[in-house]
Design a protein around this motif. Structure first.
Motif, PDB file in Angstrom:
ATOM      1  N   GLY A  54       0.819  -1.204   0.000  1.00  0.00           N
ATOM      2  CA  GLY A  54       0.000   0.000   0.000  1.00  0.00           C
ATOM      3  C   GLY A  54       0.855   1.258   0.000  1.00  0.00           C
ATOM      4  N   PHE A  55       1.927   1.269   0.792  1.00  0.00           N
ATOM      5  CA  PHE A  55       2.798   2.435   0.870  1.00  0.00           C
ATOM      6  C   PHE A  55       3.590   2.602  -0.421  1.00  0.00           C
ATOM      7  N   ALA A  56       4.095   1.503  -0.985  1.00  0.00           N
ATOM      8  CA  ALA A  56       4.832   1.580  -2.247  1.00  0.00           C
ATOM      9  C   ALA A  56       3.948   2.175  -3.346  1.00  0.00           C
ATOM     10  N   MET A  57       2.696   1.786  -3.371  1.00  0.00           N
ATOM     11  CA  MET A  57       1.760   2.307  -4.369  1.00  0.00           C
ATOM     12  C   MET A  57       1.553   3.805  -4.189  1.00  0.00           C
ATOM     13  N   ARG A  58       1.321   4.243  -2.967  1.00  0.00           N
ATOM     14  CA  ARG A  58       1.113   5.669  -2.726  1.00  0.00           C
ATOM     15  C   ARG A  58       2.377   6.478  -3.026  1.00  0.00           C
ATOM     16  N   LEU A  59       3.542   5.936  -2.703  1.00  0.00           N
ATOM     17  CA  LEU A  59       4.790   6.623  -3.051  1.00  0.00           C
ATOM     18  C   LEU A  59       4.886   6.810  -4.564  1.00  0.00           C
ATOM     19  N   LYS A  60       4.539   5.770  -5.330  1.00  0.00           N
ATOM     20  CA  LYS A  60       4.522   5.870  -6.803  1.00  0.00           C
ATOM     21  C   LYS A  60       3.538   6.948  -7.252  1.00  0.00           C
ATOM     22  N   HIS A  61       2.356   6.954  -6.655  1.00  0.00           N
ATOM     23  CA  HIS A  61       1.352   7.951  -7.028  1.00  0.00           C
ATOM     24  C   HIS A  61       1.856   9.368  -6.761  1.00  0.00           C
ATOM     25  N   MET A  62       2.712   9.527  -5.759  1.00  0.00           N
ATOM     26  CA  MET A  62       3.262  10.851  -5.447  1.00  0.00           C
ATOM     27  C   MET A  62       4.455  11.199  -6.334  1.00  0.00           C
ATOM     28  N   GLY A  63       4.958  10.229  -7.113  1.00  0.00           N
ATOM     29  CA  GLY A  63       6.075  10.496  -8.014  1.00  0.00           C
ATOM     30  C   GLY A  63       7.421   9.992  -7.517  1.00  0.00           C
ATOM     31  N   ASP A 158      -0.152   5.485   5.685  1.00  0.00           N
ATOM     32  CA  ASP A 158      -1.150   6.347   5.046  1.00  0.00           C
ATOM     33  C   ASP A 158      -1.055   7.771   5.598  1.00  0.00           C
ATOM     34  N   ILE A 159      -0.801   7.903   6.881  1.00  0.00           N
ATOM     35  CA  ILE A 159      -0.645   9.230   7.490  1.00  0.00           C
ATOM     36  C   ILE A 159       0.637   9.891   6.987  1.00  0.00           C
ATOM     37  N   VAL A 160       1.716   9.120   6.877  1.00  0.00           N
ATOM     38  CA  VAL A 160       2.965   9.652   6.326  1.00  0.00           C
ATOM     39  C   VAL A 160       2.747  10.109   4.884  1.00  0.00           C
ATOM     40  N   THR A 161       1.960   9.375   4.124  1.00  0.00           N
ATOM     41  CA  THR A 161       1.620   9.771   2.757  1.00  0.00           C
ATOM     42  C   THR A 161       0.992  11.159   2.743  1.00  0.00           C
ATOM     43  N   MET A 162       0.026  11.391   3.635  1.00  0.00           N
ATOM     44  CA  MET A 162      -0.626  12.700   3.676  1.00  0.00           C
ATOM     45  C   MET A 162       0.350  13.798   4.091  1.00  0.00           C
ATOM     46  N   MET A 163       1.278  13.484   4.981  1.00  0.00           N
ATOM     47  CA  MET A 163       2.290  14.462   5.385  1.00  0.00           C
ATOM     48  C   MET A 163       3.227  14.780   4.219  1.00  0.00           C
ATOM     49  N   LEU A 164       3.616  13.747   3.456  1.00  0.00           N
ATOM     50  CA  LEU A 164       4.451  13.961   2.271  1.00  0.00           C
ATOM     51  C   LEU A 164       3.723  14.804   1.228  1.00  0.00           C
ATOM     52  N   MET A 165       2.455  14.524   1.018  1.00  0.00           N
ATOM     53  CA  MET A 165       1.671  15.312   0.073  1.00  0.00           C
ATOM     54  C   MET A 165       1.716  16.786   0.464  1.00  0.00           C
ATOM     55  N   ASP A 166       1.536  17.057   1.733  1.00  0.00           N
ATOM     56  CA  ASP A 166       1.534  18.426   2.228  1.00  0.00           C
ATOM     57  C   ASP A 166       2.914  19.070   2.109  1.00  0.00           C
ATOM     58  N   GLN A 167       3.945  18.376   2.588  1.00  0.00           N
ATOM     59  CA  GLN A 167       5.290  18.951   2.607  1.00  0.00           C
ATOM     60  C   GLN A 167       5.910  19.085   1.216  1.00  0.00           C
ATOM     61  N   CYS A 168       5.507  18.246   0.287  1.00  0.00           N
ATOM     62  CA  CYS A 168       6.063  18.283  -1.078  1.00  0.00           C
ATOM     63  C   CYS A 168       5.115  18.963  -2.064  1.00  0.00           C
ATOM     64  N   ASP A 169       4.017  19.488  -1.554  1.00  0.00           N
ATOM     65  CA  ASP A 169       3.021  20.165  -2.381  1.00  0.00           C
ATOM     66  C   ASP A 169       2.562  19.269  -3.546  1.00  0.00           C
ATOM     67  N   ILE A 170       2.154  18.055  -3.188  1.00  0.00           N
ATOM     68  CA  ILE A 170       1.677  17.086  -4.174  1.00  0.00           C
ATOM     69  C   ILE A 170       0.153  17.065  -4.091  1.00  0.00           C
ATOM     70  N   SER A 171      -0.483  17.486  -5.162  1.00  0.00           N
ATOM     71  CA  SER A 171      -1.945  17.555  -5.165  1.00  0.00           C
ATOM     72  C   SER A 171      -2.548  16.182  -5.453  1.00  0.00           C
ATOM     73  N   LEU A 172      -3.796  16.054  -5.103  1.00  0.00           N
ATOM     74  CA  LEU A 172      -4.532  14.835  -5.410  1.00  0.00           C
ATOM     75  C   LEU A 172      -4.639  14.643  -6.921  1.00  0.00           C
ATOM     76  N   MET A 175      -1.553  13.024  -8.158  1.00  0.00           N
ATOM     77  CA  MET A 175      -1.559  11.602  -7.817  1.00  0.00           C
ATOM     78  C   MET A 175      -2.508  10.824  -8.727  1.00  0.00           C
ATOM     79  N   LYS A 176      -3.669  11.389  -8.974  1.00  0.00           N
ATOM     80  CA  LYS A 176      -4.640  10.722  -9.854  1.00  0.00           C
ATOM     81  C   LYS A 176      -4.054  10.490 -11.241  1.00  0.00           C
ATOM     82  N   ASN A 177      -3.247  11.445 -11.720  1.00  0.00           N
ATOM     83  CA  ASN A 177      -2.642  11.310 -13.045  1.00  0.00           C
ATOM     84  C   ASN A 177      -1.605  10.201 -13.110  1.00  0.00           C
ATOM     85  N   ARG A 178      -1.113   9.759 -11.954  1.00  0.00           N
ATOM     86  CA  ARG A 178      -0.144   8.653 -11.918  1.00  0.00           C
ATOM     87  C   ARG A 178      -0.809   7.314 -11.588  1.00  0.00           C
ATOM     88  N   HIS A 179      -2.084   7.354 -11.289  1.00  0.00           N
ATOM     89  CA  HIS A 179      -2.839   6.136 -10.961  1.00  0.00           C
ATOM     90  C   HIS A 179      -3.106   5.363 -12.247  1.00  0.00           C
TER      91      HIS A 179
END
Length: 190
Positions: A54-63, A158-172, A175-179
Motif C-alpha cells: 500500500g505504501f509503495a503504491m502511494r509513493l509511486k502515485h506521489m512520483g 497512510d498518514i505519512v503519505t498525507m504528510m508527504l503530500m503536504d510537505q512536497c506540495d503534491i496535489s490529489l 496523484m490521480k494522473n499517476r494512478h
C-alpha cells in the motif's frame, strides 16, 4: 461476550494509542529520507507486506521511485537508495537488511523493536509499538498475534503519505494522473 461494537471500539483505541506513541521527530526523519532517496525499496513479510504494498503504491502515485523487494521489476539497491522494512524481527528480514547495507543503501525500520539486532544495521528506526510478541514495551492488544502492529503500520504509512503530500506540495490531481488507467472506471479515476 464481546459484541461487534465493543470490538470496534477496542481495536480503534489500540490503534490510536499505538499511533500516538510514535515520536514525531522520527516521522520527520523518515519523511526527509524519503524525499532525498534515489529509489525507495520496501520490505515486509506475511501480513506486514500488505502495508508495504500500500505504501509503495502511494509513493509511486506521489512520483517517488518506489518498489517492493523481490518483485520482478525491482532494481538493484545501492548508494543513494532507501530500504524501508516493516516489523524487522525475523532472520529473513535481517538478511535483506544486511544485504542492502552492504550495497550502500540507507536503512529505515518501522518496528516495535528498534533495540534488536536489526536495529543495529539501520540508519534509524521509527518505533511503532504495536503488539507483536506481547512484551512490556509494546502496546498490548486483544487481537491475535501481531495484528495490531500490522494495522498500525498500514495506518501509519497512510498518514505519512498525507504528510508527504503536504510537505512536497503534491496535489490529489497529480496523484490521480499517476494512478493506473486500466481499471476501466467509467469517466476515468474518480
Amino acid at each position: 461476550m464481546n459484541t461487534y461494537k465493543n470490538l470496534v471500539e477496542t481495536v480503534i483505541q489500540e490503534n490510536l494509542k499505538t499511533l500516538l506513541a510514535v515520536n514525531p521527530e522520527q516521522i520527520q526523519e523518515l519523511i526527509s529520507e524519503i524525499k532525498k532517496a534515489k529509489t525507495i525499496q520496501l520490505y515486509g513479510m506475511g501480513r506486514m507486506q500488505l502495508s508495504v504494498r500500500g505504501f509503495a503504491m502511494r509513493l509511486k502515485h506521489m512520483g517517488f521511485d518506489s518498489y517492493v523487494v523481490y518483485d520482478t521489476t525491482t532494481p538493484c539497491i545501492g548508494k543513494g537508495d532507501l530500504l524501508i522494512v516493516h516489523c524487522a524481527v525475523t532472520n529473513a528480514e535481517l538478511n535483506v537488511i544486511q544485504l542492502a547495507k552492504q550495497a550502500g543503501a540507507r536503512i529505515v525500520l518501522l518496528t516495535a523493536h528498534p533495540e534488536n539486532e536489526h536495529g543495529k544495521y539501520a540508519d534509524f528506526c521509527v518505533r511503532v509499538p504495536g503488539q507483536i510478541f506481547g512484551t512490556d514495551t509494546e502496546i498490548h492488544s486483544i487481537q491475535p498475534m501481531s495484528t495490531l502492529l500490522e494495522q498500525s503500520l498500514f495506518l501509519f504509512t497512510d498518514i505519512v503519505t498525507m504528510m508527504l503530500m503536504d510537505q512536497c506540495d503534491i496535489s490529489l490531481d497529480k496523484m490521480k494522473n499517476r494512478h493506473t488507467n486500466l481499471e476501466g472506471l467509467p469517466g476515468g479515476f474518480a
